[in-house]
Design a protein around this motif. Structure first.
Motif, short mmCIF file in Angstrom:
data_model
loop_
_atom_site.label_atom_id
_atom_site.label_comp_id
_atom_site.label_asym_id
_atom_site.label_seq_id
_atom_site.Cartn_x
_atom_site.Cartn_y
_atom_site.Cartn_z
N LYS A 126 0.69 -1.08 0.06
CA LYS A 126 -0.02 -0.07 -0.06
C LYS A 126 0.84 1.30 0.07
O LYS A 126 1.97 1.40 0.42
N SER A 127 0.04 2.33 -0.49
CA SER A 127 0.77 3.70 -0.45
C SER A 127 0.92 4.10 0.96
O SER A 127 0.02 4.08 1.81
N LYS A 128 2.18 5.01 1.19
CA LYS A 128 2.23 5.44 2.60
C LYS A 128 2.51 6.85 2.46
O LYS A 128 3.39 7.32 1.68
N ASP A 129 1.82 7.92 3.13
CA ASP A 129 2.12 9.17 3.20
C ASP A 129 2.61 9.89 4.57
O ASP A 129 2.79 10.84 4.58
N SER A 130 2.89 8.98 5.50
CA SER A 130 3.41 9.42 6.77
C SER A 130 4.96 9.14 6.77
O SER A 130 5.32 8.04 6.72
N LEU A 131 5.86 10.44 6.42
CA LEU A 131 7.03 10.08 5.99
C LEU A 131 8.00 11.00 6.85
O LEU A 131 7.66 12.32 7.02
N ALA A 132 9.28 10.49 7.18
CA ALA A 132 10.56 11.42 7.78
C ALA A 132 11.45 11.62 6.58
O ALA A 132 11.88 10.65 5.95
N ILE A 133 11.70 12.70 5.89
CA ILE A 133 12.49 12.94 4.81
C ILE A 133 13.51 13.84 5.15
O ILE A 133 13.42 14.91 5.73
N SER A 134 14.78 13.38 4.78
CA SER A 134 15.94 14.34 4.95
C SER A 134 16.67 14.48 3.87
O SER A 134 16.73 13.94 2.49
N ASN A 135 17.38 15.64 3.53
CA ASN A 135 18.14 16.21 2.62
C ASN A 135 17.45 16.12 1.20
O ASN A 135 17.76 15.83 0.04
N TYR A 136 16.15 16.59 1.46
CA TYR A 136 15.21 16.81 0.10
C TYR A 136 14.74 18.31 -0.19
O TYR A 136 14.43 18.78 0.67
N THR A 137 15.09 18.97 -1.18
CA THR A 137 15.33 20.25 -1.66
C THR A 137 13.77 20.69 -2.22
O THR A 137 13.49 21.87 -2.09
#
Length: 221
Positions: A126-137
């Motif tokens: 399944k698709s997930k939209d609860s995310l921790a993102i680093s170094n993303y501009t």
């Protein structure tokens, strides 16, 4: 490694042609790999062709299912411009990975040694939209990840599970195998709007040399 895969495929096909000097067995296995408190179950079914003096060698293929379930695993960008970016799903990531492997083994009196490589298959999740993102501009709004659908050999796309092992034959038709599994899983980053879903890049998580054990049943045809 690509040459090794090609060699195995050629051996498998040539063995089918020379079936009068070989024997064929149906093979079913059930087991799993272990990593950081996780259990990653696998099951497979296929056929192996045994050939050579005293049938000491075998080549085979079939279908293998791997179930991967993990929480807060970090996935790293695989291509520019996301090579230094990471994504960590904050909810549990569940994948069902179904692939066709190539299998090559040596059979002694009681000992078996071999390897298998997932060649091609599909991953479901399944698709997930609860995310921790680093170094993303870019913008982090409306981002989601979903398992990459199509799998290809050695993690070149999608998710694959490859194993190297030794085994002990308890009985002629039952073997216990243990070794190391090399599991690669991949997510596709997407930007979701009301109009369209835009694919932004692939992020991968590699689990190197995790131990596994399985029980294999052979039934000669």
């Amino acid at each position: 490694m690509k040459k090794l895969i090609l060699f195995c495929i050629i051996c498998f096909l040539s063995s089918k042609v020379t079936a009068q000097r070989a024997k064929v067995s149906q093979v079913f296995s059930l087991g799993g790999a272990f990593s950081s408190g996780q259990f990653i179950p696998t099951t497979s079914f296929g056929e192996q062709v045994f050939f050579g003096n005293n049938y000491k060698f075998s080549i085979g293929s079939g279908i293998r299912m791997t179930v991967f379930s993990a929480k807060e695993n970090t996935f790293t960008g695989l291509k520019k411009p996301y090579l230094s970016s990471t994504i960590t799903p904050l909810t549990r990531e569940n994948m069902v990975i179904i692939n066709a492997p190539i299998i090559a083994e040596y059979h002694g009196n009681k000992i078996v040694a071999g390897f298998n490589i997932d060649l091609i298959g599909l991953t479901f999740g399944k698709s997930k939209d609860s995310l921790a993102i680093s170094n993303y501009t870019g913008s982090t709004e409306n981002l989601s990840v979903k398992p990459t659908t199509f799998n290809f050999a050695l993690g070149s796309a999608g998710s694959t599970n490859n194993e190297v092992y030794i085994g002990f034959r308890i009985r002629e038709e039952i073997t216990i195998k243990a070794g190391v599994s090399f599991l690669f899983t991949m997510l596709n980053l997407r930007s979701t709007t009301e109009e369209q879903i835009k694919k932004l890049g692939n992020f991968g998580h590699r689990m190197n040399a995790i131990p596994f054990i399985n029980l294999t049943f052979n039934f000669e045809k």
